[in-house]
Write a protein that holds these residues in place. Sequence first.
Motif, PDB file in Angstrom:
ATOM      1  N   THR A  71       7.901  -0.397 -10.121  1.00 10.67           N
ATOM      2  CA  THR A  71       7.385   0.071 -11.407  1.00 10.67           C
ATOM      3  C   THR A  71       6.241   1.074 -11.243  1.00 10.67           C
ATOM      4  O   THR A  71       6.018   1.891 -12.124  1.00 10.67           O
ATOM      5  N   ARG A  72       5.552   1.019 -10.125  1.00 12.18           N
ATOM      6  CA  ARG A  72       4.371   1.878  -9.934  1.00 12.18           C
ATOM      7  C   ARG A  72       4.719   3.280  -9.433  1.00 12.18           C
ATOM      8  O   ARG A  72       4.242   4.277  -9.985  1.00 12.18           O
ATOM      9  N   ILE A  73       5.506   3.385  -8.405  1.00  9.30           N
ATOM     10  CA  ILE A  73       5.704   4.671  -7.733  1.00  9.30           C
ATOM     11  C   ILE A  73       6.568   5.665  -8.514  1.00  9.30           C
ATOM     12  O   ILE A  73       6.193   6.829  -8.623  1.00  9.30           O
ATOM     13  N   PRO A  74       7.714   5.281  -9.068  1.00  8.18           N
ATOM     14  CA  PRO A  74       8.578   6.291  -9.702  1.00  8.18           C
ATOM     15  C   PRO A  74       7.913   7.124 -10.794  1.00  8.18           C
ATOM     16  O   PRO A  74       8.232   8.292 -10.963  1.00  8.18           O
TER      17      PRO A  74
ATOM     18  N   LEU B 292       0.839  -1.190   0.000  1.00  2.87           N
ATOM     19  CA  LEU B 292       0.000   0.000   0.000  1.00  2.87           C
ATOM     20  C   LEU B 292       0.873   1.237   0.000  1.00  2.87           C
ATOM     21  O   LEU B 292       1.978   1.225   0.542  1.00  2.87           O
ATOM     22  N   TYR B 293       0.344   2.320  -0.564  1.00  5.29           N
ATOM     23  CA  TYR B 293       1.078   3.581  -0.528  1.00  5.29           C
ATOM     24  C   TYR B 293       0.097   4.723  -0.340  1.00  5.29           C
ATOM     25  O   TYR B 293      -1.083   4.631  -0.695  1.00  5.29           O
TER      26      TYR B 293
ATOM     27  N   GLN C  81      -2.779   0.831  -3.970  1.00  3.89           N
ATOM     28  CA  GLN C  81      -2.036  -0.406  -3.756  1.00  3.89           C
ATOM     29  C   GLN C  81      -1.359  -0.792  -5.057  1.00  3.89           C
ATOM     30  O   GLN C  81      -1.781  -0.375  -6.130  1.00  3.89           O
ATOM     31  N   THR C  82      -0.298  -1.566  -4.924  1.00  5.28           N
ATOM     32  CA  THR C  82       0.454  -1.975  -6.100  1.00  5.28           C
ATOM     33  C   THR C  82       0.979  -3.389  -5.921  1.00  5.28           C
ATOM     34  O   THR C  82       1.188  -3.843  -4.800  1.00  5.28           O
TER      35      THR C  82
ATOM     36  N   TRP D  58       1.142  11.617  -9.507  1.00  7.23           N
ATOM     37  CA  TRP D  58       2.085  12.288  -8.615  1.00  7.23           C
ATOM     38  C   TRP D  58       2.071  13.803  -8.803  1.00  7.23           C
ATOM     39  O   TRP D  58       2.120  14.557  -7.831  1.00  7.23           O
ATOM     40  N   GLN D  59       2.003  14.287 -10.037  1.00  8.25           N
ATOM     41  CA  GLN D  59       1.976  15.746 -10.276  1.00  8.25           C
ATOM     42  C   GLN D  59       0.747  16.376  -9.623  1.00  8.25           C
ATOM     43  O   GLN D  59       0.844  17.462  -9.041  1.00  8.25           O
TER      44      GLN D  59
END
Length: 106
Positions: free
Chosen positions: A56-59, A27-28, A50-51, A64-65
């Motif tokens: 591969t998901r977060i970067p 989770l994030y 969740q990922t 994010w913007q």
Amino acid sequence: MNQKYSWLDCEFDICLQDGLWRATSGLYIFAAPTKDHQSTGSWLALYVGQTSDFSTRIPNHERWQEALQLGATHVHAREETASVVLDKMEEGLIQIYQPPMNVQHG
């Protein structure tokens, strides 16, 4: 030493979006410091997700913007492999903290 923050009595690591992410599930939370963060250390949840693979998901997360525009400075992350736990935790976090970017759950 990793900084941690507790959401729903579960510890999350406090990370930078461009940090070194592991190829594991979890989770994030895109998080922004609250106005009284300096004195309380508290955070505001802007988005919960969740990922199956943080690396591969977060970067390059497509939201994010948007999170940055709302004040996000960090990603809070918790590794978890059980999909039933991921689903329940994500649902609980969204229900309790009502992140503004999770409008589809509102």
